[in-house]
Scaffold this motif. Structure first.
Motif, PDB file in Angstrom:
ATOM      1  N   ALA A  42       0.823  -1.249   0.098  1.00  0.00           N
ATOM      2  CA  ALA A  42      -0.015   0.074   0.004  1.00  0.00           C
ATOM      3  C   ALA A  42       0.961   1.259   0.112  1.00  0.00           C
ATOM      4  CB  ALA A  42      -1.001   0.028   1.082  1.00  0.00           C
ATOM      5  N   ASN A  46       0.675   4.141  -2.871  1.00  0.00           N
ATOM      6  CA  ASN A  46       0.197   5.085  -2.696  1.00  0.00           C
ATOM      7  C   ASN A  46       1.468   6.395  -3.212  1.00  0.00           C
ATOM      8  OD1 ASN A  46      -2.442   5.642  -0.866  1.00  0.00           O
ATOM      9  ND2 ASN A  46      -1.661   3.905  -0.628  1.00  0.00           N
ATOM     10  N   VAL A  59      -5.613  10.012  -5.291  1.00  0.00           N
ATOM     11  CA  VAL A  59      -4.802   8.924  -5.085  1.00  0.00           C
ATOM     12  C   VAL A  59      -5.539   7.617  -4.356  1.00  0.00           C
ATOM     13  CG1 VAL A  59      -2.859   8.115  -3.450  1.00  0.00           C
ATOM     14  CG2 VAL A  59      -2.607  10.202  -4.611  1.00  0.00           C
ATOM     15  N   ASP A  60      -6.373   7.864  -3.511  1.00  0.00           N
ATOM     16  CA  ASP A  60      -6.970   6.769  -3.056  1.00  0.00           C
ATOM     17  C   ASP A  60      -7.822   6.043  -4.129  1.00  0.00           C
ATOM     18  OD1 ASP A  60      -6.661   7.117   0.093  1.00  0.00           O
ATOM     19  OD2 ASP A  60      -7.939   8.999  -0.277  1.00  0.00           O
ATOM     20  N   ASP A  61      -8.460   6.798  -4.989  1.00  0.00           N
ATOM     21  CA  ASP A  61      -9.174   6.017  -6.035  1.00  0.00           C
ATOM     22  C   ASP A  61      -8.346   4.923  -6.884  1.00  0.00           C
ATOM     23  OD1 ASP A  61     -11.995   6.481  -5.664  1.00  0.00           O
ATOM     24  OD2 ASP A  61     -11.946   8.287  -6.986  1.00  0.00           O
ATOM     25  N   VAL A  63      -5.537   3.990  -6.431  1.00  0.00           N
ATOM     26  CA  VAL A  63      -4.733   2.710  -5.576  1.00  0.00           C
ATOM     27  C   VAL A  63      -5.696   1.931  -5.224  1.00  0.00           C
ATOM     28  CG1 VAL A  63      -3.922   2.125  -3.304  1.00  0.00           C
ATOM     29  CG2 VAL A  63      -2.957   4.248  -4.314  1.00  0.00           C
ATOM     30  N   GLN A  64      -7.084   2.288  -4.871  1.00  0.00           N
ATOM     31  CA  GLN A  64      -8.070   1.135  -4.622  1.00  0.00           C
ATOM     32  C   GLN A  64      -8.478   0.321  -5.697  1.00  0.00           C
ATOM     33  OE1 GLN A  64     -10.971   3.774  -2.884  1.00  0.00           O
ATOM     34  NE2 GLN A  64      -9.717   4.122  -1.262  1.00  0.00           N
ATOM     35  N   ASP A  65      -8.505   0.934  -6.980  1.00  0.00           N
ATOM     36  CA  ASP A  65      -8.819   0.777  -8.236  1.00  0.00           C
ATOM     37  C   ASP A  65      -7.780  -0.423  -8.662  1.00  0.00           C
ATOM     38  OD1 ASP A  65     -11.390   1.274  -8.792  1.00  0.00           O
ATOM     39  OD2 ASP A  65     -10.718   3.173 -10.143  1.00  0.00           O
ATOM     40  N   PHE A  67      -5.675  -2.050  -6.794  1.00  0.00           N
ATOM     41  CA  PHE A  67      -5.714  -3.369  -6.066  1.00  0.00           C
ATOM     42  C   PHE A  67      -6.697  -4.385  -6.588  1.00  0.00           C
ATOM     43  CE2 PHE A  67      -2.695  -1.632  -2.616  1.00  0.00           C
ATOM     44  CZ  PHE A  67      -1.979  -2.534  -2.526  1.00  0.00           C
ATOM     45  N   ALA A  68      -8.092  -3.310  -6.589  1.00  0.00           N
ATOM     46  CA  ALA A  68      -9.333  -4.507  -6.979  1.00  0.00           C
ATOM     47  C   ALA A  68      -8.851  -5.028  -8.207  1.00  0.00           C
ATOM     48  CB  ALA A  68     -10.594  -3.308  -7.074  1.00  0.00           C
TER      49      ALA A  68
ATOM     50  N   PRO B  14       3.586   9.544   0.682  1.00  0.00           N
ATOM     51  CA  PRO B  14       2.250  10.017   0.935  1.00  0.00           C
ATOM     52  C   PRO B  14       2.084  10.038   2.298  1.00  0.00           C
ATOM     53  CG  PRO B  14       2.488   7.571   0.319  1.00  0.00           C
ATOM     54  CD  PRO B  14       3.896   8.287   0.072  1.00  0.00           C
ATOM     55  N   LEU B  16       0.211   8.313   4.713  1.00  0.00           N
ATOM     56  CA  LEU B  16      -0.832   7.051   4.793  1.00  0.00           C
ATOM     57  C   LEU B  16      -0.753   6.641   6.102  1.00  0.00           C
ATOM     58  CD1 LEU B  16      -2.293   5.037   3.037  1.00  0.00           C
ATOM     59  CD2 LEU B  16      -0.232   3.576   2.833  1.00  0.00           C
ATOM     60  N   ARG B  20      -6.181   5.670   7.099  1.00  0.00           N
ATOM     61  CA  ARG B  20      -6.338   5.819   5.613  1.00  0.00           C
ATOM     62  C   ARG B  20      -6.336   4.495   5.042  1.00  0.00           C
ATOM     63  NH1 ARG B  20      -3.224   9.986   1.795  1.00  0.00           N
ATOM     64  NH2 ARG B  20      -4.500   9.692  -0.247  1.00  0.00           N
ATOM     65  N   LEU B  21      -5.540   3.654   5.508  1.00  0.00           N
ATOM     66  CA  LEU B  21      -4.864   2.373   4.937  1.00  0.00           C
ATOM     67  C   LEU B  21      -6.317   1.505   5.041  1.00  0.00           C
ATOM     68  CD1 LEU B  21      -3.452   0.530   3.664  1.00  0.00           C
ATOM     69  CD2 LEU B  21      -2.412  -0.291   5.916  1.00  0.00           C
ATOM     70  N   GLN B  24      -8.855   2.414   2.822  1.00  0.00           N
ATOM     71  CA  GLN B  24      -8.618   2.005   1.514  1.00  0.00           C
ATOM     72  C   GLN B  24      -9.091   0.615   1.371  1.00  0.00           C
ATOM     73  OE1 GLN B  24      -4.642   2.992   0.264  1.00  0.00           O
ATOM     74  NE2 GLN B  24      -4.970   5.015  -0.293  1.00  0.00           N
ATOM     75  N   ILE B  28     -11.450  -1.172  -1.476  1.00  0.00           N
ATOM     76  CA  ILE B  28     -10.807  -2.377  -2.237  1.00  0.00           C
ATOM     77  C   ILE B  28     -12.105  -3.428  -2.288  1.00  0.00           C
ATOM     78  CG2 ILE B  28      -9.110  -4.202  -2.547  1.00  0.00           C
ATOM     79  CD1 ILE B  28      -7.227  -1.853  -1.454  1.00  0.00           C
ATOM     80  N   ARG B  31     -15.119  -2.477  -4.320  1.00  0.00           N
ATOM     81  CA  ARG B  31     -14.772  -2.554  -5.450  1.00  0.00           C
ATOM     82  C   ARG B  31     -14.789  -3.847  -6.191  1.00  0.00           C
ATOM     83  NH1 ARG B  31     -11.785   3.053  -6.964  1.00  0.00           N
ATOM     84  NH2 ARG B  31     -12.747   4.161  -5.196  1.00  0.00           N
ATOM     85  N   ALA B  32     -14.080  -4.755  -5.489  1.00  0.00           N
ATOM     86  CA  ALA B  32     -14.125  -6.080  -5.910  1.00  0.00           C
ATOM     87  C   ALA B  32     -15.455  -6.829  -5.823  1.00  0.00           C
ATOM     88  CB  ALA B  32     -12.954  -6.762  -4.617  1.00  0.00           C
ATOM     89  N   ARG B  39     -14.541  -4.904 -17.009  1.00  0.00           N
ATOM     90  CA  ARG B  39     -14.020  -5.973 -16.316  1.00  0.00           C
ATOM     91  C   ARG B  39     -14.681  -7.254 -15.896  1.00  0.00           C
ATOM     92  NH1 ARG B  39     -12.676  -3.642 -10.775  1.00  0.00           N
ATOM     93  NH2 ARG B  39     -12.295  -1.861 -11.744  1.00  0.00           N
TER      94      ARG B  39
END
Lengths: 198, 357
Positions: A42, A46, A59-61, A63-65, A67-68, B14, B16, B20-21, B24, B28, B31-32, B39
């Motif tokens: 992470a 980031n 950044v958050d968006d 990074v999350q995308d 990983f997903a 960053p 972080l 925040r982690l 995230q 994630i 989104r998954a 996709r």
């Protein structure tokens, strides 16, 4: 008094398993392995996103995308030990998309502010003066460049990567990367001659 | 991908932190669960594996998602007025002081990880081969193998964090902004206590801006206006640094030290925190006759900003601080660390001459 009981796990696991082991375990549905992969990478991801985007807002968006997408495509990763580089490649391509989208919106007169880079927030006052100057010059120009030119420029000048690695991360040929970086260098020279970033 | 030690990217890191982690990780997972149409078209099978993995991941972190007793990671205990005792399956016990708050981060046969968020806790850990017990509190990690120790979060003038070992041995490690172990701080044996400096004082107790102090020399031109909102509560790192520099320029080392201290404690993920800790160490060593405090701040500076340009100077001054504090063992350790890292360093001769018998 609360009694906690936990589920036994296979013994003999290394204290810090390699990425390959974590990827294999995550593919098999091991939640601990997925958590470890996210936590392990992470910070680096980031950082890469922040340096390429030049602002913290997206950044958050991204990074999350990244990983997903990575978890969704874990089955396609041929060399599990290369997870980190593979993940970085996903992120780099996502950043390209974000920048292209921002520029398109800006051309339509929408979200022009999204192209701005807050140099004061990005370059801390503790950065040595020569490096701070160089960073300001780079990002001052980068915000005006198209994604295809901006990303390889920052990967080379800010991340310190070689051309081969940039090509691999961007999913482009070496010749293409060389051409784009030459374009960026020319823009940098012009910007320097105009006295920008000094 | 981490920028190399020589690339420009090392200057841009960053912010972080754990919160925040966590956000995230939650996103994630979301989104998954909801892959985009494009996709989904070609990754459905692979995604389903990942979704299971991520959901299980969240099940570790979110007690509401757990359908039955088992690993209770994510559970938070808030002790009532009379305190509370938590007993783990292996017999290890956590005795929470009244009103304390403890969260179980990981509960596995080989690893138990707890976070103390408020108050204090007595931990009596049963030794088991291959098992680790880790307590996390205020940016530090206390790692043990069979022992009894106390962790306490202080307020007001008390140390921000105190660790007291009753039996066995623990290692205290500073955690980085991402929650990963960064620097070993101390190994504590039975009977030993270690603590950090008190938490930065609440706003009204912070020193006034130099301009408000009668005996001050004139304010340097670069000092930003302070106005009535000079309290440090909620004050930005930039403003705190400016006030600290102004106080130092105005020959007010104590005021400057408190402001540097407030900056490093309240804005730990800010790029200025490491510099603030370094400047605090210098002030304590050079101006405030507090070599132990200087050593603590310099160690903190090295932990917060391990790649900062002032690193060599900080390591050299750490040797000096331990020498002044007559802590020969630590002085020798710090000396060896400096000479190993900077065999041709500019402070080499000075450092080599320290740590006398």
């Amino acid at each position: 008094v609360v009694v906690l009981r936990s589920v036994p796990r296979p013994s003999g696991e290394a204290a810090f398993p390699a990425d390959a082991a974590l990827v294999r375990a995550a593919r098999a549905g091991d939640a601990g392995a997925a958590e470890a992969l996210v936590r392990r990478h992470a910070r680096a991801l980031n950082g890469l996103a922040l340096r390429l985007l030049g602002r913290d807002g997206d950044v958050d968006d991204v990074v999350q995308d990244a990983f997903a997408s990575a978890f969704a495509g874990l089955g396609r990763l041929q060399d599990p030990q290369a997870f980190s580089a593979w993940l970085s490649g996903i992120l780099v391509r996502l950043v390209g998309k974000v920048i292209r989208r921002r520029r398109m919106l800006a051309r339509l007169g929408l979200g022009r502010a999204l192209l701005d880079i807050d140099l004061d927030a990005l370059v801390a006052p503790t950065v040595p003066q020569d490096d701070a100057l160089e960073l300001r010059r780079l990002y001052g120009l980068a915000r005006r460049l198209p994604a295809d030119v901006r990303v390889p420029l920052l990967l080379q000048r800010v991340e310190g990567l070689g051309l081969d690695e940039i090509a691999r991360l961007m999913g482009a040929s070496l010749a293409t990367v060389k051409r784009r970086i030459a374009q960026a260098e020319a823009a940098l020279r012009e910007s320097f001659l105009r006295g920008e970033g000094r | 991908m981490t920028p190399s030690e020589t690339s420009l990217g090392r200057h841009i890191e960053p912010a972080l932190d754990e919160a925040r982690l966590e956000r995230q990780i939650a996103a994630i997972e979301a989104r998954a669960r909801r892959p985009s149409a494009s996709r989904r078209a070609f990754t459905l099978a692979a995604a389903s594996v990942a979704v299971v993995a991520i959901m299980l991941l969240r099940a570790h972190l979110d007690p509401r998602a757990r359908p039955e007793p088992g690993p209770l990671a994510g559970t938070t205990f808030e002790a009532p007025a009379g305190g509370e005792t938590i007993t783990l399956g292996d017999g290890s016990r956590a005795v929470l002081e009244p009103q304390s708050k403890l969260t179980l981060l990981t509960v596995r046969p080989e690893l138990v990880r707890v976070a103390l968020e408020r108050g204090g806790v007595d931990l009596d850990v049963v030794h088991a081969e291959g098992k680790q017990f880790v307590a996390v509190a205020r940016g530090y990690e206390i790692r043990v193998l069979g022992t009894r120790f106390r962790v306490r979060l202080g307020e007001g003038g008390a140390p921000a964090l105190e660790v007291k070992v009753a039996r066995g041995r623990v290692r205290v490690t500073r955690l980085g902004a991402d929650g990963a172990p960064e620097t070993d701080v101390r190994v504590l044996d039975a009977g030993e206590t270690w603590s950090t400096a008190p938490e930065a004082a609440p706003a009204p107790e912070l020193p006034p801006t130099p301009a408000a102090v009668p005996e001050l020399s004139p304010m340097p031109a670069a000092v930003p206006p302070a106005g009535p909102a000079a309290s440090a509560s909620g004050e930005s790192a930039r403003d705190l640094l400016a006030r600290a520099e102004a106080a130092r320029a105005a020959n007010q080392p104590r005021a400057a030290a408190r402001l540097f201290d407030a900056l490093r404690l309240r804005h730990r993920s800010d790029a200025r925190a490491g510099l603030a800790a370094f400047e605090l160490g210098r002030l304590r060593l050079d101006r405030l006759d507090d070599p132990r405090g200087a050593a603590e701040a310099l160690t903190d500076a090295l932990a917060i900003a391990p790649r900062a340009p002032f690193r060599e100077d900080a390591q050299a001054r750490l040797v000096e601080a331990y020498a002044a504090a007559r802590e020969r063992g630590r002085c020798l350790d710090a000396q060896a660390a400096y000479l190993a890292r900077y065999p041709q360093g500019v402070n080499r001769a000075k450092v080599a001459a320290r740590c006398p018998e």
